[in-house]
Design an enzyme around this catalytic site. Structure first.
Site, PDB file in Angstrom:
ATOM      1  N   GLY A  29       3.518  -3.442   8.255  1.00 34.57           N
ATOM      2  CA  GLY A  29       3.639  -4.840   7.831  1.00 34.57           C
ATOM      3  C   GLY A  29       2.539  -5.697   8.434  1.00 34.57           C
ATOM      4  CB  CYS A  39       1.174  -2.140   4.767  1.00 36.39           C
ATOM      5  SG  CYS A  39       1.099  -2.991   6.350  1.00 36.39           S
ATOM      6  CG  ASP A  75      -0.380   0.277   2.530  1.00 34.87           C
ATOM      7  OD1 ASP A  75       0.869   0.385   2.618  1.00 34.87           O
ATOM      8  OD2 ASP A  75      -1.133   0.404   3.517  1.00 34.87           O
ATOM      9  CG  HIS A  76      -0.686   4.833   1.460  1.00 40.66           C
ATOM     10  ND1 HIS A  76      -1.739   3.939   1.567  1.00 40.66           N
ATOM     11  CD2 HIS A  76      -0.697   5.551   2.613  1.00 40.66           C
ATOM     12  CE1 HIS A  76      -2.348   4.125   2.723  1.00 40.66           C
ATOM     13  NE2 HIS A  76      -1.727   5.093   3.387  1.00 40.66           N
ATOM     14  CG  HIS A  91      11.428 -24.009  12.505  1.00 47.25           C
ATOM     15  ND1 HIS A  91      11.652 -23.830  13.852  1.00 47.25           N
ATOM     16  CD2 HIS A  91      12.508 -24.690  12.027  1.00 47.25           C
ATOM     17  CE1 HIS A  91      12.818 -24.387  14.183  1.00 47.25           C
ATOM     18  NE2 HIS A  91      13.361 -24.903  13.088  1.00 47.25           N
ATOM     19  NE  ARG A 105      11.227 -30.085  15.620  1.00 44.63           N
ATOM     20  CZ  ARG A 105      12.428 -29.772  15.138  1.00 44.63           C
ATOM     21  NH1 ARG A 105      13.025 -30.544  14.250  1.00 44.63           N
ATOM     22  NH2 ARG A 105      13.054 -28.672  15.554  1.00 44.63           N
TER      23      ARG A 105
HETATM   24  C1  RB5 Z   1      -1.767   3.120   6.268  1.00 46.35           C
HETATM   25  O1  RB5 Z   1      -1.819   4.388   6.832  1.00 46.35           O
HETATM   26  C2  RB5 Z   1      -1.396   2.091   7.320  1.00 46.35           C
HETATM   27  O2  RB5 Z   1      -2.445   1.931   8.216  1.00 46.35           O
HETATM   28  C3  RB5 Z   1      -1.034   0.786   6.669  1.00 46.35           C
HETATM   29  O3  RB5 Z   1       0.026   0.973   5.794  1.00 46.35           O
HETATM   30  C4  RB5 Z   1      -0.594  -0.315   7.598  1.00 46.35           C
HETATM   31  O4  RB5 Z   1       0.363   0.115   8.488  1.00 46.35           O
HETATM   32  C5  RB5 Z   1      -1.673  -1.080   8.240  1.00 46.35           C
HETATM   33  O5  RB5 Z   1      -1.448  -2.042   8.982  1.00 46.35           O
END
Ligand code: RB5
Length: 145
Positions: free
Chosen positions: A67, A64, A7-8, A97, A131
């Site tokens: 993350g 993101c 995402d951004h 694992h 395992r």
């Molecule tokens: C976007 O502002 C932000 O919420 C997104 O990138 C992420 O961190 C969400 O978990």
């Protein structure tokens, strides 16, 4: 072939990962986003993970801001084992694992240098099997409940 998505909040990191994969001559499909304009992460997680579940890509790397959101969405996709990592040990052992097939990184959490180290160890480490296979099978059973 690696599927990339962000995402951004993870856009800048995704672009750095693309450059790194180019240098390593590793092929990838960029599933977006393609600018810093605000965008929702769940549809991007789905699109990127479907490249893995379809067999077109071996693994996914998702970014993101933290993350975390993108990893939550990725883990809803049947067959995806996504690991949100911010340290080397985690990125290595989630391959050894957990046979993780998606690495999730927080573009606002870790620096690009560390992120690229995590990408490398994630891509270069093989699943240990044994395992651990039983445990992964148990995760898959939960998906079918
Ligand atoms: C976007 O502002 C932000 O919420 C997104 O990138 C992420 O961190 C969400 O978990």
């Amino acid at each position: 072939m690696i599927a990339l998505g962000a995402d951004h909040g993870g856009f800048e990191l995704k672009e750095a990962i693309k450059k790194h994969l180019d240098e390593r001559k590793i092929e990838y499909i960029d599933c977006g986003t393609y600018s810093e304009e605000s965008v929702d992460y769940a549809p991007i997680a789905l699109k990127t993970c479907q490249k893995v579940t379809s067999g077109e890509c071996e693994k996914a790397i998702l970014c993101c801001g933290t993350g975390i959101g993108i990893s939550m969405a990725a883990n809803k996709v049947k067959g995806i084992r996504a690991a949100c990592c911010s340290n080397y040990f985690g990125a290595k052992y989630t391959r050894l694992h957990n046979d993780a097939n998606a690495l999730c990184l927080g573009g606002r959490v870790i620096g690009i240098g560390l992120a690229l180290e995590l990408v490398d160890v994630f891509l270069d480490t093989e699943f240990e099997g044994g395992r651990h296979q039983r445990r992964i099978d148990q995760i898959a059973e939960i998906e079918n409940m």
